[in-house]
Design an enzyme around this catalytic site. Structure first.
Site, PDB file in Angstrom:
ATOM      1  N   VAL A 187     -20.333  -2.771  19.837  1.00  0.00           N
ATOM      2  CA  VAL A 187     -19.342  -2.845  18.632  1.00  0.00           C
ATOM      3  C   VAL A 187     -20.194  -2.820  17.420  1.00  0.00           C
ATOM      4  O   VAL A 187     -20.020  -1.780  16.483  1.00  0.00           O
ATOM      5  CB  VAL A 187     -18.383  -4.019  18.652  1.00  0.00           C
ATOM      6  CG1 VAL A 187     -17.772  -4.146  17.461  1.00  0.00           C
ATOM      7  CG2 VAL A 187     -17.390  -3.924  19.967  1.00  0.00           C
ATOM      8  N   GLN A 188     -20.915  -3.952  17.128  1.00  0.00           N
ATOM      9  CA  GLN A 188     -21.874  -3.733  15.805  1.00  0.00           C
ATOM     10  C   GLN A 188     -23.209  -3.279  15.897  1.00  0.00           C
ATOM     11  O   GLN A 188     -23.738  -2.966  14.983  1.00  0.00           O
ATOM     12  CB  GLN A 188     -22.081  -5.408  15.573  1.00  0.00           C
ATOM     13  CG  GLN A 188     -20.539  -6.067  15.174  1.00  0.00           C
ATOM     14  CD  GLN A 188     -20.318  -5.854  13.541  1.00  0.00           C
ATOM     15  OE1 GLN A 188     -21.532  -5.342  12.780  1.00  0.00           O
ATOM     16  NE2 GLN A 188     -19.288  -6.051  13.277  1.00  0.00           N
ATOM     17  N   ASP A 205     -19.500 -11.528  23.461  1.00  0.00           N
ATOM     18  CA  ASP A 205     -19.723 -12.938  23.828  1.00  0.00           C
ATOM     19  C   ASP A 205     -19.789 -13.156  25.312  1.00  0.00           C
ATOM     20  O   ASP A 205     -20.674 -14.042  25.912  1.00  0.00           O
ATOM     21  CB  ASP A 205     -18.479 -13.899  23.361  1.00  0.00           C
ATOM     22  CG  ASP A 205     -18.526 -13.693  21.813  1.00  0.00           C
ATOM     23  OD1 ASP A 205     -19.286 -13.727  21.094  1.00  0.00           O
ATOM     24  OD2 ASP A 205     -17.145 -13.713  21.446  1.00  0.00           O
ATOM     25  N   ALA A 206     -19.040 -12.532  26.072  1.00  0.00           N
ATOM     26  CA  ALA A 206     -19.446 -12.878  27.605  1.00  0.00           C
ATOM     27  C   ALA A 206     -20.489 -12.157  28.157  1.00  0.00           C
ATOM     28  O   ALA A 206     -21.332 -12.942  28.805  1.00  0.00           O
ATOM     29  CB  ALA A 206     -18.305 -12.123  28.315  1.00  0.00           C
ATOM     30  N   GLU A 232      -8.650 -12.978  13.637  1.00  0.00           N
ATOM     31  CA  GLU A 232      -8.365 -11.936  14.694  1.00  0.00           C
ATOM     32  C   GLU A 232      -6.953 -12.223  15.482  1.00  0.00           C
ATOM     33  O   GLU A 232      -6.405 -10.921  15.616  1.00  0.00           O
ATOM     34  CB  GLU A 232      -9.294 -11.884  15.755  1.00  0.00           C
ATOM     35  CG  GLU A 232     -10.880 -11.301  15.534  1.00  0.00           C
ATOM     36  CD  GLU A 232     -12.122 -11.742  16.343  1.00  0.00           C
ATOM     37  OE1 GLU A 232     -12.910 -11.175  16.141  1.00  0.00           O
ATOM     38  OE2 GLU A 232     -11.709 -12.461  17.093  1.00  0.00           O
ATOM     39  N   HIS A 251     -22.019 -13.672  15.050  1.00  0.00           N
ATOM     40  CA  HIS A 251     -20.711 -14.180  15.564  1.00  0.00           C
ATOM     41  C   HIS A 251     -21.299 -15.708  15.869  1.00  0.00           C
ATOM     42  O   HIS A 251     -22.101 -16.017  16.490  1.00  0.00           O
ATOM     43  CB  HIS A 251     -19.933 -13.409  16.740  1.00  0.00           C
ATOM     44  CG  HIS A 251     -18.723 -14.026  16.913  1.00  0.00           C
ATOM     45  ND1 HIS A 251     -17.742 -14.715  16.016  1.00  0.00           N
ATOM     46  CD2 HIS A 251     -18.128 -13.754  17.949  1.00  0.00           C
ATOM     47  CE1 HIS A 251     -16.801 -14.915  16.835  1.00  0.00           C
ATOM     48  NE2 HIS A 251     -16.652 -14.695  18.034  1.00  0.00           N
TER      49      HIS A 251
END
Length: 348
Positions: free
Chosen positions: A40-41, A100-101, A212, A124
């Site tokens: 994503v980032q 995150d996972a 979110e 994050h």
């Protein structure tokens, strides 16, 4: 560092004028940045850093679609594209931009490369804030910093290519070298931030998860569906319901709100719209503020984090997600949206 005053509340911010790119490059001239993760980032931040002149490499699992995308974006295997362990070993600054996972899963591998003097960079606050659930506890002797662009990696890259910037927050969790602030701000400028505002890892993740689930996606999607369904049930056509619910908001009104503020929008609409919007906004606020408080409490208690960890760690998560997304994609509102978007002049 500048101070902005918001009605008596002061906030520390850093602009590109007071901390220009040249200063950021000088600060980081002897550093090697490894961007871990190309989802994503990762693409937006690494490409912006590369284009800005920083010494950056990418660490990504192979084979994978993300690895193939990195090659298409110009990263060269063995030169600027490596396995995650190889990239971490070469780097003095490690960008931990996996989901995150995935951060939880990769942490036992990555932490071996966090030797004294290095910096660990997040976008994050999840892994650090909920470390009793994630197990992500950085060793002493390294800097732990954050720069969180307030938007998707795609938007970060697009605005960069347009010569603009996406506002970002920054935070220092651990300053072992005395250079954590300079590193964080330099990297924030390097990835394409418009300006940087100060936060903490905890405040970042609390506001991010609330946003979110709230106005950025969850609440917005729920409002769209509710209004669309009411209009359809009252006899309006799909085209009319979608245009009055989504198209006018996203294509006409929100860009104007972004440019001028909500007060300007009220002042520059019909008197009928003014009166009704002002009155009904109070009713919507009264109904939704308790729900937002409930949401924030769930985030602060860590229950939303645990739901995410439990769900995203399942081996069939992607398959289950696709079923949910298919339901949304095949709902009438978004089928109507696909047709309406195709009729925009720029798409014909």
């Amino acid at each position: 560092m500048a101070k902005l005053n918001f009605g008596g509340v002061e906030e520390n911010v850093i602009t590109r004028e007071e901390f220009p790119l040249e200063k950021a490059l000088e600060t980081m001239k002897d550093e090697t940045i490894a961007v871990i993760g190309y989802g994503v980032q990762g693409p937006g931040q690494s490409l912006n850093l590369r284009d800005n002149g920083f010494n950056v490499i990418v660490g990504q699992r192979s084979p994978s679609k993300s690895y193939d995308k990195a090659i298409k974006d110009g990263w060269i295997p063995g030169e600027t594209l490596f396995s995650i362990p190889e990239a971490c070993e070469k780097a003095s600054v490690i960008f931990y931009l996996l989901s995150d996972a995935a951060q939880i899963a990769v942490w036992p591998t990555l932490k071996k490369y966090l030797t004294p003097g290095k910096a660990l960079y997040f976008s994050h606050g999840f892994g650090i804030t909920y470390n009793e659930r994630t197990g992500i506890i950085p060793p002493e002797g390294i800097d732990v910093i954050l720069c969180a662009p307030k938007g998707s990696g795609t938007s970060l890259r697009r605005l960069f290519l347009e010569g603009r910037g996406l506002n970002s927050s920054y935070a220092i969790h651990q300053d072992a070298t005395g250079k954590a602030f300079e590193r964080a701000v330099s990297l924030g400028i390097g990835v394409g931030s418009g300006y940087l505002f100060e936060t903490t890892f905890k405040r970042e993740v609390y506001s991010d998860l609330t946003g979110e689930r709230g106005t950025l996606m969850g609440a917005l999607a729920g409002l769209f569906e509710a209004q669309y369904e009411v209009l359809r049930e009252r006899g309006h056509s799909p085209s009319e319901a979608f245009n009055e619910t989504v198209e006018e908001l996203t294509q006409s009104l929100m860009p104007l709100v972004a440019e001028n503020g909500m007060d300007w929008m009220y002042a520059n609409t019909s008197t009928t719209a003014q009166r009704g919007a002002l009155d009904w906004s109070k009713r919507f606020k009264a109904l939704t503020k308790p729900l937002f408080n409930e949401l924030y409490d769930e985030v602060a208690a860590g229950r939303e984090a645990q739901i995410s960890i439990d769900s995203n760690s399942q081996p069939d998560y992607r398959e289950k997600l696709e079923v949910e997304l298919k339901d949304i994609r095949e709902s009438e509102i978004w089928k109507a949206g696909k047709v309406v978007r195709s009729l925009r002049p720029e798409n014909k």
